[in-house]
Design an enzyme around this catalytic site. Sequence first.
Site, mmCIF file in Angstrom:
data_model
loop_
_atom_site.group_PDB
_atom_site.id
_atom_site.type_symbol
_atom_site.label_atom_id
_atom_site.label_comp_id
_atom_site.label_asym_id
_atom_site.label_seq_id
_atom_site.Cartn_x
_atom_site.Cartn_y
_atom_site.Cartn_z
ATOM 1 C CG HIS A 72 109.335 66.412 2.680
ATOM 2 N ND1 HIS A 72 108.800 65.835 3.804
ATOM 3 C CD2 HIS A 72 109.615 65.388 1.834
ATOM 4 C CE1 HIS A 72 108.756 64.518 3.652
ATOM 5 N NE2 HIS A 72 109.259 64.221 2.460
ATOM 6 C CE1 TYR A 201 107.846 68.717 11.834
ATOM 7 C CE2 TYR A 201 108.788 68.428 14.028
ATOM 8 C CZ TYR A 201 108.953 68.582 12.662
ATOM 9 O OH TYR A 201 110.216 68.599 12.125
ATOM 10 N N PRO A 293 115.588 68.204 19.198
ATOM 11 C CG PRO A 293 114.928 65.970 19.204
ATOM 12 C CD PRO A 293 115.451 67.046 20.095
ATOM 13 C CE LYS A 297 115.736 75.224 11.674
ATOM 14 N NZ LYS A 297 115.561 74.694 10.334
ATOM 15 C CE1 TYR A 385 110.406 71.535 10.549
ATOM 16 C CE2 TYR A 385 110.730 71.396 8.180
ATOM 17 C CZ TYR A 385 110.559 70.776 9.400
ATOM 18 O OH TYR A 385 110.559 69.405 9.484
HETATM 19 C C1 PHB Z 1 113.805 62.597 11.871
HETATM 20 O O1 PHB Z 1 113.358 62.200 10.791
HETATM 21 O O2 PHB Z 1 114.549 61.891 12.548
HETATM 22 C C2 PHB Z 1 113.395 63.944 12.347
HETATM 23 C C3 PHB Z 1 112.683 64.782 11.513
HETATM 24 C C4 PHB Z 1 112.305 66.024 11.953
HETATM 25 C C5 PHB Z 1 112.634 66.433 13.231
HETATM 26 C C6 PHB Z 1 113.369 65.612 14.063
HETATM 27 C C7 PHB Z 1 113.758 64.352 13.618
HETATM 28 O O3 PHB Z 1 112.204 67.653 13.671
#
Ligand code: PHB
Length: 395
Positions: A72, A201, A293, A297, A385
């Site tokens: 990505h 997000y 989450p 990280k 990130y």
């Molecule tokens: C996930 O795919 O479970 C996931 C991806 C990004 C995040 C948190 C969880 O920031």
Amino acid sequence: MRTQVAIVGAGPSGLLLGQLLHKAGVDAVVLERQSGEYVLGRIRAGVLEQVCVDLLDEAGIGARMHREGLVHDGFEILAGGERQRVDLNALTGGKSVLVYGQTELTRDLMEARADAGLATVYEAEGVAVHGFDGARPYVTYRAAGQERRLDCDFVAGCDGFHGVCRASVPKGAIVEYEKLYPFGWLGLLADTPPVSDELIYVNSPRGFALCSMRSRTRSRYYLQVPLSGSVDAWTDDAFWEELRLRLDAPARARLVTGPALEKSIAPLRSFVAEPLRFGRLFLAGDAGHIVPPTGAKGLNLAATDVKFLAAALIEFYRERSEAGLEHYSARCLRRVWRAERFSWWFTMLTHRFPDDGPIAAKFQHAELDYLLNSEAGLRTIAENYVGLPLDFGAA
Ligand code: PHB
Ligand code: APR
């Protein structure tokens, strides 16, 4: 039984440490409270930084990850009804992240361990660590109905947030920093194509949401939910309906729903224990720190702890030098706190805080408006990130 390093916990931290030590000819035994199937049944995040990918390659278990993982180069933030792309590649001089589920990574590590004929004791009950303040630590446990003792040079506490290792440290020797957030994440996994090629997000007036994925045919979605609710109160239809309400029109139009393969609620927590070393006991991964989450990280931090710990132990056995062991805690904590800060900040920026008044939402909106329309702001998000460098030079 005797080994050089007793590893408590067969999550990603413990298994990766075992693999790196094995490659360097250091002997380790892994003790895990649960069964292998149980460990593989836990659904966790799956966004790997380059540093983590490199480490898995070094451990010799990267083949499937490269075949099946999705590179990505960016992700999107939907706020105030508008989407803005964070172009990771352009903002960080060509870096990206790899989407590959923690479950798959754990499976790869388990298989490598089994193929190499290395010792893992699953369903080890009543694990207790002893004598780590001296030169001869040992671990006791019950397996197949028998009391066992494992003598070792070092104990690696890779047993997660609720493990026994951190809990065995005398209270006066450890400081714990903790923040609980007033909401959780309700996650749903489904065999449906992801709503977008990249993660989204979402900061919506109804709360945070995240559109993520495990593959081109498997989606992972999250909703910010009150901690008071139970997962049983959420039917699949209720989940999809609430997700729709938090998305924008183009995403709503593309959303494909389906039955949940897994659905669970996880609380959000920031937590750090200091230090991460107590004599011959070392904490790594979730045993020493937890991040919310947002920003994914957790696994990446666990991997860098393990990288530093493996290097320090290997140096000890090869060169009889304790330098790496002595620096382990400080070296990890500097990186840990940077990731803790980012995860906390990204959480504050994207979630609704139930006790905050309308002015907080206005501040949040203005901050996002600034960040997402500024090259410096976007770069700040992007470089955190994709992962900060392993070491940051002089403190
Ligand atoms: C996930 O795919 O479970 C996931 C991806 C990004 C995040 C948190 C969880 O920031
Ligand atoms: N005895 C033996 N094993 C134990 C004990 C115990 N008393 N307590 C816990 N364990 C095991 C757990 O069953 C689990 O399998 O330790 C393991 C710890 O694994 P994780 O919780 O996955 O922690 P870690 O390996 O550090 O992985 C960090 O997982 O939670 C995510 O965000 C986190 O992605 C990050 C990664």
